[in-house]
Design an enzyme around this catalytic site. Structure first.
Site, PDB file in Angstrom:
ATOM      1  N   GLU A 160       0.893  -1.172   0.000  1.00  0.00           N
ATOM      2  CA  GLU A 160       0.000   0.000   0.000  1.00  0.00           C
ATOM      3  C   GLU A 160       0.921   1.208   0.000  1.00  0.00           C
ATOM      4  O   GLU A 160       1.598   1.476   0.994  1.00  0.00           O
ATOM      5  CB  GLU A 160      -0.882   0.024   1.256  1.00  0.00           C
ATOM      6  N   CYS A 181      -2.734   8.429   2.562  1.00  0.00           N
ATOM      7  CA  CYS A 181      -2.479   7.982   1.194  1.00  0.00           C
ATOM      8  C   CYS A 181      -3.693   8.220   0.300  1.00  0.00           C
ATOM      9  O   CYS A 181      -3.559   8.312  -0.907  1.00  0.00           O
ATOM     10  CB  CYS A 181      -2.071   6.518   1.182  1.00  0.00           C
ATOM     11  N   GLU A 183       3.264  13.349  -4.616  1.00  0.00           N
ATOM     12  CA  GLU A 183       2.570  13.249  -3.332  1.00  0.00           C
ATOM     13  C   GLU A 183       3.211  14.214  -2.332  1.00  0.00           C
ATOM     14  O   GLU A 183       4.416  14.138  -2.082  1.00  0.00           O
ATOM     15  CB  GLU A 183       2.654  11.818  -2.793  1.00  0.00           C
TER      16      GLU A 183
HETATM   17  O1  TXE Z   1       8.067   6.060   4.707  1.00  0.00           O
HETATM   18  P1  TXE Z   1       8.947   4.780   4.528  1.00  0.00           P
HETATM   19  P2  TXE Z   1       8.399   7.344   5.588  1.00  0.00           P
HETATM   20  C1  TXE Z   1       5.116   8.518   1.902  1.00  0.00           C
HETATM   21  C2  TXE Z   1       4.917   9.974   2.186  1.00  0.00           C
HETATM   22  C3  TXE Z   1       6.012  10.255   3.178  1.00  0.00           C
HETATM   23  C4  TXE Z   1       7.112   9.409   2.642  1.00  0.00           C
HETATM   24  C5  TXE Z   1       8.170   9.007   3.616  1.00  0.00           C
HETATM   25  O2  TXE Z   1       5.089  10.716   1.005  1.00  0.00           O
HETATM   26  O3  TXE Z   1       6.371  11.588   3.239  1.00  0.00           O
HETATM   27  O4  TXE Z   1       6.442   8.239   2.198  1.00  0.00           O
HETATM   28  O5  TXE Z   1       7.602   8.425   4.784  1.00  0.00           O
HETATM   29  C6  TXE Z   1       9.970   0.939   6.998  1.00  0.00           C
HETATM   30  N1  TXE Z   1      13.037  -2.192   4.343  1.00  0.00           N
HETATM   31  N2  TXE Z   1       4.276   7.664   2.716  1.00  0.00           N
HETATM   32  O6  TXE Z   1       9.821   7.732   5.578  1.00  0.00           O
HETATM   33  O7  TXE Z   1      10.378   5.119   4.653  1.00  0.00           O
HETATM   34  C7  TXE Z   1       9.934   2.131   7.912  1.00  0.00           C
HETATM   35  O8  TXE Z   1      10.710   1.903   9.073  1.00  0.00           O
HETATM   36  C8  TXE Z   1      11.926  -2.479   5.025  1.00  0.00           C
HETATM   37  C9  TXE Z   1       3.072   7.277   2.117  1.00  0.00           C
HETATM   38  O9  TXE Z   1       7.852   7.070   6.914  1.00  0.00           O
HETATM   39  O10 TXE Z   1       8.449   4.105   3.314  1.00  0.00           O
HETATM   40  C10 TXE Z   1       8.446   2.251   8.197  1.00  0.00           C
HETATM   41  O11 TXE Z   1       8.067   1.294   9.186  1.00  0.00           O
HETATM   42  N3  TXE Z   1      11.213  -1.545   5.683  1.00  0.00           N
HETATM   43  C11 TXE Z   1       2.399   6.175   2.842  1.00  0.00           C
HETATM   44  C12 TXE Z   1       7.815   1.892   6.847  1.00  0.00           C
HETATM   45  O12 TXE Z   1       8.825   1.120   6.172  1.00  0.00           O
HETATM   46  C13 TXE Z   1      11.641  -0.277   5.623  1.00  0.00           C
HETATM   47  C14 TXE Z   1       2.529   6.146   4.317  1.00  0.00           C
HETATM   48  C15 TXE Z   1       7.463   3.099   5.981  1.00  0.00           C
HETATM   49  O13 TXE Z   1       8.603   3.906   5.835  1.00  0.00           O
HETATM   50  C16 TXE Z   1      12.812   0.076   4.926  1.00  0.00           C
HETATM   51  C17 TXE Z   1       3.818   6.568   4.781  1.00  0.00           C
HETATM   52  C18 TXE Z   1      13.527  -0.941   4.246  1.00  0.00           C
HETATM   53  N4  TXE Z   1      14.626  -0.701   3.550  1.00  0.00           N
HETATM   54  C19 TXE Z   1       4.625   7.314   3.987  1.00  0.00           C
HETATM   55  N5  TXE Z   1      12.999   1.412   5.038  1.00  0.00           N
HETATM   56  C20 TXE Z   1       0.960   6.091   2.437  1.00  0.00           C
HETATM   57  N6  TXE Z   1       0.702   6.386   1.187  1.00  0.00           N
HETATM   58  O14 TXE Z   1       0.102   5.752   3.231  1.00  0.00           O
HETATM   59  C21 TXE Z   1      11.996   1.878   5.784  1.00  0.00           C
HETATM   60  N7  TXE Z   1      11.164   0.872   6.159  1.00  0.00           N
END
Ligand code: TXE
Length: 453
Positions: free
Chosen positions: A230, A264, A355
């Site tokens: 997602e 999202c 986004e």
């Molecule tokens: O997301 P991340 P972040 C988008 C939104 C936001 C941006 C960054 O634009 O500003 O993403 O958010 C874990 N392997 N969305 O930095 O980094 C991390 O620890 C496995 C949209 O928070 O994608 C966290 O638990 N896991 C979205 C989760 O992944 C990893 C909602 C999300 O982190 C990892 C959130 C890796 N290599 C952010 N690196 C929506 N659309 O709902 C990080 N994580």
């Protein structure tokens, strides 16, 4: 990397608690316990698993206020929203508590015997959760996964681990066996990556950014491990000239500024038919100015702060060179506040395509129905969207034409736990929630029993 990380209250910028950062060995230990617990769990009669999930739901129900207050503290969600989120977790558990007894297979006619299929659990499921809706998104994974006979290891986001940790404790209080549902706090690159690479985690559910989600999917592909994603969104709120403009304008702020736009499904582009563009903006302005931004603990608050200082500067960066039409208000002082902002955009502008994940909405005019569909689809994303029209035929045509997983006509609803949720294109892979979610945590086994003597 230090052994702990600090959780901060985004409304005050004050530290709340130090949280342990699990290393790879601790993650492996949680997975090993999950393997053992899963065997026993899957062997229980379906009704016993259903009862256990209902017991978990009852304990969550009894702690709605505590969980909600924790989310206010950790995520800055308005208390009304946080109560809804905590209750939603109990409802999701209750809904999927109906699944163990309904995971029916098929009997397929085959000569010389009996052919039947079984929905077998994967084993251990790894769930990686973002910071925007820490409790609800976690429950969309763990409730159906447990119902289908899996064990769960869950990694909350570093910014917002508190409610997930409490849910882990409540699961034990409700009598769920040790190791069946473990919350592992830590960084994505260690704990999250271990879910991807560990051979005993047989399915991964990831919610977060499209860039990390793409890497997670690539890692899962190397392990031949199924993954549900997602990811981001840039959803369109399409307003036709024949719509109830007052209603469309009055509801538009909620559709994008809810959770400070960190959603999202945020309708972060408003596409308005050119003939009513000026009128719509006139109606939108007072609605945006009336949007109540402030102390999340106040019952009347509609929007709290952004999640972090660094996220606030990312969101602010989107306003560089942007044509701001009008803004709402936000408190001054400590906390990561950002006033709701309406931007007039041209096609191709960064603000119209990327986004923002903050309370910024881009308004663009369109010419006719075909143009509206083209513009709505002019993004890499395809998660949600709204269509405002009084013309039924048009509502049907446009909802079929927009490439998004979750659409709503004359409303902005996206999430109901009993209907499917998920995105097309760069917004994701697979679906969560709805009647089939527990089945998505199983793989089909076909067994043929020869009957010939
Ligand atoms: O997301 P991340 P972040 C988008 C939104 C936001 C941006 C960054 O634009 O500003 O993403 O958010 C874990 N392997 N969305 O930095 O980094 C991390 O620890 C496995 C949209 O928070 O994608 C966290 O638990 N896991 C979205 C989760 O992944 C990893 C909602 C999300 O982190 C990892 C959130 C890796 N290599 C952010 N690196 C929506 N659309 O709902 C990080 N994580």
């Amino acid at each position: 990397m230090s052994a702990t990380f600090t959780v901060v209250n985004p409304a005050t910028a004050q530290p709340i608690r130090e949280i342990a950062r699990a290393d790879e060995a601790q993650t492996d230990a949680a997975i090993a316990r999950a393997v053992v617990a899963q065997w026993a769990w899957a062997s229980l009669p379906p009704v016993a698993r259903a009862d256990a999930l209902r017991a978990f739901a009852r304990v969550v129900e009894a702690h709605v206020e505590e969980l909600a207050q924790l989310e206010v503290l950790n995520s800055g969600h308005p208390i009304g929203s946080a109560r809804w989120e905590a209750s939603h977790v109990a409802q999701v558990l209750n809904f999927y508590a109906g699944a163990p007894e309904r995971l029916s297979g098929q009997q397929i006619p085959v000569a010389g015997g009996l052919d039947v299929t079984f929905h077998e659990p994967y084993g251990v499921v790894g769930i990686i959760v973002p910071w925007n809706f820490p409790m609800t998104i976690a429950s969309w994974g763990f409730a159906p996964a447990l119902a289908a006979g899996n064990a769960v290891v869950l990694k909350p986001a570093e910014l917002t681990p508190l409610t997930a940790m409490r849910l882990g404790e409540l699961a034990r209080e409700a009598g769920l066996p040790d190791g069946l549902f473990t919350v592992v706090t830590g960084s994505g690159s260690v704990v999250g990556q271990r879910f991807v690479s560990h051979p005993d985690v047989r399915k991964v559910v990831f919610t977060g950014s499209t860039s990390v989600g793409t890497d997670v999917a690539a890692g899962c592909a190397r392990e031949l491990k199924p993954v549900t994603l997602e990811l981001g969104g840039k959803s369109a709120n399409i307003v036709f000239a024949d719509a109830d403009l007052e209603k469309a304008a009055a509801s538009a702020p909620g559709a994008v500024f809810d959770n400070a736009g960190q959603d999202c499904c945020a309708r972060s582009r408003i596409l308005v038919e050119r003939s009513v563009y000026d009128r719509f903006l006139e109606l939108l302005e007072p609605a945006v100015q009336a949007w109540r931004v402030g102390d999340p603990a106040d019952e009347r608050t509609e929007m709290g702060p952004l999640i972090s200082a660094s996220h606030r500067s990312t969101v602010a960066g989107f306003l560089d060179g942007a044509k701001v039409a009008f803004r709402g208000s936000a408190p001054e002082g400590d906390g990561f506040w950002f006033a709701p902002t309406v931007v007039l955009a041209d096609r191709g502008d960064r603000i119209a395509r990327d986004e923002v994940f903050g309370p910024v909405v881009a308004v663009l005019p369109f010419d006719d129905e075909a143009d509206a569909i083209r513009l709505a689809n002019d993004t890499i994303y395809g998660l949600a969207g709204s269509i405002w029209t009084e013309n039924l035929g048009r509502a049907v045509r446009v909802s079929r034409g927009v490439k998004s997983g979750v659409l709503s006509v004359n409303s902005h609803s996206s999430v109901r736990y009993w209907t499917p949720f998920g995105g097309m294109k760069a917004s994701g892979l697979g679906r969560e929630l709805g009647p089939d979610a527990a089945e998505h945590f199983t793989e089909t086994k076909n067994v043929f029993f020869a009957t010939e003597a």
